[in-house]
Design a protein around this motif. Structure first.
Motif, mmCIF file in Angstrom:
data_model
loop_
_atom_site.group_PDB
_atom_site.id
_atom_site.type_symbol
_atom_site.label_atom_id
_atom_site.label_comp_id
_atom_site.label_asym_id
_atom_site.label_seq_id
_atom_site.Cartn_x
_atom_site.Cartn_y
_atom_site.Cartn_z
ATOM 1 N N ARG A 1 0.835 -1.203 0.000
ATOM 2 C CA ARG A 1 0.000 0.000 0.000
ATOM 3 C C ARG A 1 0.872 1.255 0.000
ATOM 4 N NH1 ARG A 1 -1.796 3.543 3.623
ATOM 5 N NH2 ARG A 1 -0.847 2.417 5.347
ATOM 6 N N VAL A 2 1.898 1.256 0.823
ATOM 7 C CA VAL A 2 2.795 2.409 0.902
ATOM 8 C C VAL A 2 3.533 2.602 -0.418
ATOM 9 C CG1 VAL A 2 4.908 3.261 1.986
ATOM 10 C CG2 VAL A 2 3.057 2.394 3.396
ATOM 11 N N MET A 3 3.994 1.508 -1.035
ATOM 12 C CA MET A 3 4.720 1.632 -2.299
ATOM 13 C C MET A 3 3.813 2.140 -3.417
ATOM 14 S SD MET A 3 7.801 1.252 -1.645
ATOM 15 C CE MET A 3 8.393 1.381 -3.309
ATOM 16 N N MET A 4 2.552 1.760 -3.404
ATOM 17 C CA MET A 4 1.618 2.306 -4.398
ATOM 18 C C MET A 4 1.431 3.806 -4.181
ATOM 19 S SD MET A 4 0.857 0.022 -6.540
ATOM 20 C CE MET A 4 -0.516 0.780 -7.364
ATOM 21 N N LEU A 5 1.318 4.222 -2.931
ATOM 22 C CA LEU A 5 1.192 5.644 -2.623
ATOM 23 C C LEU A 5 2.451 6.396 -3.050
ATOM 24 C CD1 LEU A 5 -0.381 7.945 -1.279
ATOM 25 C CD2 LEU A 5 0.715 7.300 0.876
ATOM 26 N N VAL A 6 3.606 5.827 -2.801
ATOM 27 C CA VAL A 6 4.869 6.452 -3.213
ATOM 28 C C VAL A 6 4.940 6.558 -4.734
ATOM 29 C CG1 VAL A 6 7.369 6.125 -3.270
ATOM 30 C CG2 VAL A 6 6.123 5.819 -1.133
ATOM 31 N N ALA A 7 4.470 5.553 -5.446
ATOM 32 C CA ALA A 7 4.479 5.596 -6.913
ATOM 33 C C ALA A 7 3.589 6.740 -7.416
ATOM 34 C CB ALA A 7 4.021 4.268 -7.490
ATOM 35 N N VAL A 8 2.444 6.928 -6.791
ATOM 36 C CA VAL A 8 1.556 8.036 -7.183
ATOM 37 C C VAL A 8 2.249 9.370 -6.903
ATOM 38 C CG1 VAL A 8 -0.624 9.192 -6.623
ATOM 39 C CG2 VAL A 8 -0.564 6.718 -6.923
ATOM 40 N N ILE A 9 2.883 9.475 -5.739
ATOM 41 C CA ILE A 9 3.598 10.703 -5.394
ATOM 42 C C ILE A 9 4.751 10.940 -6.360
ATOM 43 C CG2 ILE A 9 5.080 11.753 -3.623
ATOM 44 C CD1 ILE A 9 3.186 10.436 -1.548
ATOM 45 N N ALA A 10 5.443 9.880 -6.772
ATOM 46 C CA ALA A 10 6.549 10.013 -7.730
ATOM 47 C C ALA A 10 6.040 10.531 -9.070
ATOM 48 C CB ALA A 10 7.263 8.681 -7.902
ATOM 49 N N VAL A 11 4.904 10.030 -9.522
ATOM 50 C CA VAL A 11 4.334 10.499 -10.794
ATOM 51 C C VAL A 11 3.953 11.977 -10.684
ATOM 52 C CG1 VAL A 11 2.344 10.268 -12.337
ATOM 53 C CG2 VAL A 11 3.569 8.232 -11.559
ATOM 54 N N LEU A 12 3.352 12.364 -9.555
ATOM 55 C CA LEU A 12 2.987 13.771 -9.361
ATOM 56 C C LEU A 12 4.235 14.654 -9.290
ATOM 57 C CD1 LEU A 12 0.080 13.405 -6.772
ATOM 58 C CD2 LEU A 12 -0.082 13.893 -9.223
ATOM 59 N N THR A 13 5.302 14.139 -8.702
ATOM 60 C CA THR A 13 6.557 14.886 -8.635
ATOM 61 C C THR A 13 7.152 15.062 -10.030
ATOM 62 O OG1 THR A 13 6.950 13.968 -6.435
ATOM 63 C CG2 THR A 13 8.818 14.975 -7.534
ATOM 64 N N VAL A 14 7.074 14.039 -10.852
ATOM 65 C CA VAL A 14 7.553 14.146 -12.234
ATOM 66 C C VAL A 14 6.756 15.201 -12.983
ATOM 67 C CG1 VAL A 14 7.672 12.951 -14.455
ATOM 68 C CG2 VAL A 14 8.499 11.828 -12.391
ATOM 69 N N VAL B 1 13.815 11.724 -11.872
ATOM 70 C CA VAL B 1 12.950 12.072 -10.746
ATOM 71 C C VAL B 1 12.184 10.843 -10.263
ATOM 72 C CG1 VAL B 1 10.952 13.463 -10.050
ATOM 73 C CG2 VAL B 1 12.761 14.495 -11.409
ATOM 74 N N PHE B 2 11.587 10.101 -11.164
ATOM 75 C CA PHE B 2 10.785 8.939 -10.754
ATOM 76 C C PHE B 2 11.643 7.898 -10.050
ATOM 77 C CE2 PHE B 2 8.739 4.831 -11.430
ATOM 78 C CZ PHE B 2 7.475 5.094 -10.918
ATOM 79 N N LEU B 3 12.768 7.549 -10.642
ATOM 80 C CA LEU B 3 13.615 6.522 -10.029
ATOM 81 C C LEU B 3 14.217 6.988 -8.706
ATOM 82 C CD1 LEU B 3 15.399 5.005 -13.139
ATOM 83 C CD2 LEU B 3 13.496 4.059 -11.830
ATOM 84 N N SER B 4 14.565 8.258 -8.603
ATOM 85 C CA SER B 4 15.119 8.770 -7.350
ATOM 86 C C SER B 4 14.092 8.718 -6.222
ATOM 87 C CB SER B 4 15.604 10.208 -7.524
ATOM 88 O OG SER B 4 16.671 10.265 -8.423
ATOM 89 N N VAL B 5 12.882 9.138 -6.514
ATOM 90 C CA VAL B 5 11.829 9.107 -5.485
ATOM 91 C C VAL B 5 11.504 7.670 -5.093
ATOM 92 C CG1 VAL B 5 9.394 9.639 -5.028
ATOM 93 C CG2 VAL B 5 10.844 11.329 -6.131
ATOM 94 N N MET B 6 11.379 6.795 -6.078
ATOM 95 C CA MET B 6 11.057 5.396 -5.774
ATOM 96 C C MET B 6 12.171 4.714 -4.986
ATOM 97 S SD MET B 6 8.021 4.752 -6.727
ATOM 98 C CE MET B 6 7.964 2.988 -6.650
ATOM 99 N N LEU B 7 13.413 4.966 -5.353
ATOM 100 C CA LEU B 7 14.533 4.342 -4.660
ATOM 101 C C LEU B 7 14.646 4.841 -3.228
ATOM 102 C CD1 LEU B 7 17.014 2.490 -4.783
ATOM 103 C CD2 LEU B 7 18.328 4.474 -5.509
ATOM 104 N N GLY B 8 14.598 6.141 -3.045
ATOM 105 C CA GLY B 8 14.710 6.700 -1.698
ATOM 106 C C GLY B 8 13.589 6.256 -0.788
ATOM 107 N N CYS B 9 12.366 6.401 -1.243
ATOM 108 C CA CYS B 9 11.218 6.011 -0.420
ATOM 109 C C CYS B 9 11.127 4.499 -0.277
ATOM 110 C CB CYS B 9 9.928 6.567 -1.019
ATOM 111 S SG CYS B 9 9.860 8.362 -0.957
ATOM 112 N N GLY B 10 11.498 3.775 -1.316
ATOM 113 C CA GLY B 10 11.455 2.316 -1.252
ATOM 114 C C GLY B 10 12.415 1.756 -0.225
#
Length: 86
Positions: A14-27, A52-61
């Motif tokens: 659930r958290v990773m899906m939320l992070v993915a949405v946030i990453a897309v919005l950040t992009v 941007v997408f990979l950085s947000v996903m990696l850091g939050c992941g």
């Protein structure tokens, strides 16, 4: 898998899906900010999306994985295993 590990795994997904949405919005926000500076080229858009997408996903992941490890009991398993050796 014990119940607390199933709950932790469900929460991790659930958290990773939320992070993915946030990453897309950040992009989208980054591309919008870049468009205010000047024209966007294909290479600039591709680099921004990937960077941007990979950085947000990696850091939050990585942070989410650390919390998952703690909540699922994996950390306690390692602690117990090392105490038994001593």
């Amino acid at each position: 898998m014990p119940q607390d590990r199933k709950t932790a795994a469900r929460e991790f997904r659930r958290v990773m899906m939320l992070v993915a949405v946030i990453a897309v919005l950040t992009v989208i926000g980054a591309l919008w900010a870049l468009s205010l500076i000047g024209p966007l080229t294909v290479h600039m858009v591709a680099a921004t999306i990937l960077g941007v997408f990979l950085s947000v996903m990696l850091g939050c992941g990585l942070f989410a994985a650390a919390f998952f490890s703690d909540k699922s009991g994996h950390d306690q398993d390692v602690t117990d295993a090392t105490r038994k050796r001593d």
